[in-house]
Design a protein around this motif. Sequence first.
Motif, PDB file in Angstrom:
ATOM      1  N   TYR A 248       0.944  -1.306   0.010  1.00 19.23           N
ATOM      2  CA  TYR A 248      -0.063  -0.073   0.125  1.00 19.23           C
ATOM      3  C   TYR A 248       0.972   1.381  -0.038  1.00 19.23           C
ATOM      4  O   TYR A 248       0.622   2.276  -0.573  1.00 19.23           O
ATOM      5  CB  TYR A 248      -0.759  -0.042   1.252  1.00 19.23           C
ATOM      6  N   LYS A 251       2.583   1.918  -3.224  1.00 22.19           N
ATOM      7  CA  LYS A 251       1.633   2.411  -4.348  1.00 22.19           C
ATOM      8  C   LYS A 251       1.078   3.887  -3.959  1.00 22.19           C
ATOM      9  O   LYS A 251       0.988   4.698  -4.908  1.00 22.19           O
ATOM     10  CB  LYS A 251       0.457   1.510  -4.278  1.00 22.19           C
ATOM     11  N   ASN A 252       0.911   4.110  -2.761  1.00 20.70           N
ATOM     12  CA  ASN A 252       0.357   5.412  -2.743  1.00 20.70           C
ATOM     13  C   ASN A 252       1.288   6.480  -1.836  1.00 20.70           C
ATOM     14  O   ASN A 252       1.156   7.659  -2.005  1.00 20.70           O
ATOM     15  CB  ASN A 252      -0.799   5.346  -1.305  1.00 20.70           C
TER      16      ASN A 252
END
Length: 275
Positions: A248, A251-252
């Motif tokens: 996560y 990706k962020n």
Amino acid sequence: MKVVKILSNNAIIAATENGQEVVAIGRGVGFGKHSGDTVEPLNIESQFIKKGNELNDVLVQLTSAIPTEYLLLTQQIIQLAQEKLNIDAQESLFFALSDHISFAVHRFNKGIEIKNLLLWDIKQFYAVEFSLAREALALINHKLAITLPEDEAGFIALHLANAKNKDLSSTMQSAGMIKDILNIIKYDLRIAFDETSLDYQRLITHLKFFTLRLFKRENVDHEDKSIYDGIKEGMPKAYLCALKIGDYVEKNALSQLTADETLFLTIHINRIKAG
């Protein structure tokens, strides 16, 4: 105390006997004064140490446009923050908070209500700042005889958190990322959090600093990896959950977790799982 610069009829920059520059506020404290004039301490209702030169022009505009009552309220709130949150008095906090109070009162008088979409997150992830912000809101409402909503306490709490973190956008991003990470943990491990537990509070504290390090690109990475394999083997479910958080984050936040960060997350997740 000597006048260094007049900001408005109600605010000046003054020098103390030891040469320390302060921003001094009081009704009429600057009226008829000039640089070098003496100011009686009794005329000063509030003051804070001036830390830099970059905000002189902003302070001039601010103190000219905002009622003295709001400036004094702001200083009272900052004094509370200094006592309870160990926050340094800063011109930037004074500027942001007094400007916010002025705008909030203006909105209230016009009947304009703005919902704080991060209110729940702020209550959870900045609980200490929010508690003080509620005191500040009660003070504002009492002094000005108005009823600003709880949403405003959330906004004030963000300003206080920003004064500690020095970056409001990172503070807000941090709150959103913490919420997402908690959801990953909750649904991956199929657990319900006990928000009153010590392990939950430890996890939240770790995630605050963890996310802020991500935005500042300050990775924790030590050379000694001797306990890393033992943690993976001893806490397999928590470790796999930490890896999902790593995906996560990559990706962020466009950042890869170090082995150390993954290790610390694993330990905190395992505590919350065991609890």
